[in-house]
Design a protein around this motif. Structure first.
Motif, PDB file in Angstrom:
ATOM      1  N   THR A 105       0.428   5.595  -0.330  1.00 55.53           N
ATOM      2  CA  THR A 105      -0.524   6.688  -0.418  1.00 55.53           C
ATOM      3  C   THR A 105       0.142   7.998  -0.067  1.00 55.53           C
ATOM      4  O   THR A 105       1.139   8.036   0.666  1.00 55.53           O
ATOM      5  CB  THR A 105      -1.741   6.440   0.498  1.00 55.53           C
ATOM      6  OG1 THR A 105      -2.754   7.412   0.221  1.00 55.53           O
ATOM      7  CG2 THR A 105      -1.358   6.505   1.962  1.00 55.53           C
TER       8      THR A 105
ATOM      9  N   LEU B 190       0.848  -1.192   0.000  1.00 59.35           N
ATOM     10  CA  LEU B 190       0.000   0.000   0.000  1.00 59.35           C
ATOM     11  C   LEU B 190       0.885   1.244   0.000  1.00 59.35           C
ATOM     12  O   LEU B 190       1.790   1.377   0.823  1.00 59.35           O
ATOM     13  CB  LEU B 190      -0.911   0.014   1.229  1.00 59.35           C
ATOM     14  CG  LEU B 190      -1.768   1.272   1.412  1.00 59.35           C
ATOM     15  CD1 LEU B 190      -2.797   1.396   0.291  1.00 59.35           C
ATOM     16  CD2 LEU B 190      -2.466   1.258   2.772  1.00 59.35           C
TER      17      LEU B 190
ATOM     18  N   ALA C 157       3.992  -0.836   3.533  1.00 62.14           N
ATOM     19  CA  ALA C 157       3.232   0.397   3.352  1.00 62.14           C
ATOM     20  C   ALA C 157       4.184   1.577   3.189  1.00 62.14           C
ATOM     21  O   ALA C 157       5.237   1.630   3.836  1.00 62.14           O
ATOM     22  CB  ALA C 157       2.295   0.644   4.530  1.00 62.14           C
TER      23      ALA C 157
ATOM     24  N   LEU D 111      -2.226   0.323  -4.513  1.00 60.43           N
ATOM     25  CA  LEU D 111      -2.448  -0.850  -3.669  1.00 60.43           C
ATOM     26  C   LEU D 111      -2.281  -2.082  -4.541  1.00 60.43           C
ATOM     27  O   LEU D 111      -2.900  -2.178  -5.603  1.00 60.43           O
ATOM     28  CB  LEU D 111      -3.850  -0.842  -3.048  1.00 60.43           C
ATOM     29  CG  LEU D 111      -4.267  -2.119  -2.294  1.00 60.43           C
ATOM     30  CD1 LEU D 111      -3.372  -2.362  -1.082  1.00 60.43           C
ATOM     31  CD2 LEU D 111      -5.734  -2.059  -1.879  1.00 60.43           C
TER      32      LEU D 111
END
Length: 426
Positions: free
Chosen positions: A103, A101, A131, A180
């Protein structure tokens, strides 16, 4: 008084006059820099007050998820955050091998906490979880929110890096990507950050891939992770891909490698256009070459339409964009202002064949500054679906005509002129 011989002439030089001129030049430079910055600050303060009084909370039309098959890969377009988050969380909760992931913004709210818990639960059942989050974009988020158990590997892209203050381009840029990848078989990319606000109040676009083309986004994640990971974080491997899909590729802007292909994708596609160019952008500040390409397309009879927010979440970007409206409208480009909600999508579709969906805005920061990723897809069925989305967005937009624009107030015109020196920064 000192003298200097210039081209055979002896000229007297007054040191006091030279000093005065230098002082004047320095002060003039400071004023020239201070004026646009001052205008930007005033606009930001005024907009913050306006935003509290008139928040962008209206509902807007959105398509249900639209799926098209491209070879062996299923592509699904999402235009409503709640639908997207439901699908993403379902994928994470069903993961059995890996979750990757990445972001830009990850808010500490109801949606953000759901994603955090889903990653923690996945790691607890043995899934390898990685992440990435941008440090600068999340400065206002409590640091405690990004504390995870040790089996969740977190890369926090640093706010400052050595070389940034020296304006080293390789050390510039934020991680503006939103990716993702689950079990190397499902992947998502697009404009949506993670947060409750985006679930129902922002109009954005994401695409889900299921099938061999997922490698495009997995490879993008792995390359970024290995390039920027700390020694405490594991290195990721990539076995390559036996599948070649030249009509579905991920283009990645990478400042550390001085690679910025997304701008080239836009220029090439616009130059090829013979029928129509439909662009949806949150922050539309095209550079000279893209601006010229759009005007050239309109001159040869191409229907060029751009949907932008009537009022975005970045008022300075709005005003910088408005400074280009006159030349675009006079050149035949049609501009549509999305009403009462923030449109944050970064998409375009051309001639019913070419589509891009991703994280890059058409501005300097995205096209020659930040880490970004856009899918480039050449497929008539997907382009048709994206044109459906564009037409639906037009139903919630008001066309800005040249006549109406030229009747704006003199104060607005002055503000656009004063703030325009900031355009190269955004």
């Amino acid at each position: 008084m000192p003298t200097r011989d210039i081209a055979g002439l002896t000229i007297d030089i007054d040191p006091e006059l030279i000093g005065r001129l230098r002082t004047f030049a320095m002060r003039a430079g400071l004023v020239a820099a201070a004026v646009p910055v001052g205008v930007a600050v005033a606009l930001t303060v005024t907009d913050a007050i306006r935003r509290r009084m008139h928040p962008l909370t209206a509902s807007f039309p959105a398509e249900k998820p639209l799926t098209e098959q491209i070879d062996d890969t299923a592509t699904t377009i999402y235009t409503y955050g709640a639908d997207l988050y439901e699908s993403m969380l379902e994928a994470i909760r069903g993961a059995s091998e890996t979750v990757m992931l990445e972001t830009y913004i990850w808010k500490d709210d109801a949606i953000g906490r759901q994603f955090k818990q889903a990653l923690i639960d996945a790691a607890a059942r043995g899934v390898k979880v990685y992440a990435v989050v941008d440090g600068f974009a999340n400065l206002v988020v409590p640091q405690s929110f990004f504390r995870f158990p040790p089996d969740v590997h977190l890369l926090r892209f640093p706010v400052f890096r050595p070389g940034m203050l020296a304006l080293n381009l390789r050390k510039s840029g934020r991680d503006h990507r939103k990716i993702l990848v689950v079990d190397d078989h499902i992947a998502y990319v697009g404009g949506y950050n993670i947060g409750s606000l985006y679930a129902t109040q922002w109009r954005d676009t994401h695409v889900r891939l299921e099938g061999p083309a997922v490698w495009e986004l997995r490879n993008a994640f792995v390359d970024f992770w290995n390039r920027h990971r700390a020694s405490r974080l594991p290195q990721l491997t990539d076995a390559g891909s036996p599948d070649w899909m030249p009509h579905l590729r991920a283009a990645r802007n990478a400042p550390s490698e001085l690679v910025f292909p997304i701008r080239g994708l836009y220029l090439d596609a616009i130059d090829r256009a013979t029928s129509h160019v439909y662009i949806t952008q949150a922050y539309f500040i095209p550079d000279r070459d893209i601006h010229t390409a759009l005007l050239a397309a309109a001159r040869r009879g191409v229907d060029v339409r751009v949907v932008v927010p009537h009022r975005s979440n970045h008022v300075v970007a709005d005003w910088l964009a408005r400074g280009m409206y006159t030349s675009l409208l006079r050149g035949g480009v049609r501009i549509f202002l999305y009403q009462d909600a923030m449109v944050h999508a970064k998409t375009a579709t051309i001639d019913g064949r070419w589509t891009t969906v991703g994280t890059a805005n058409i501005d300097r920061l995205s096209l020659t500054g930040n880490y970004e990723v856009n899918l480039e897809i050449v497929d008539e069925k997907l382009a048709a679906r994206m044109e459906d989305v564009f037409r639906l967005d037009l139903t919630n937009s008001r066309e800005l005509t040249l006549g109406a624009w030229e009747r704006r107030s003199g104060l607005a015109k002055l503000g656009e002129a004063l703030i325009s020196p900031l355009r190269p920064l955004l």
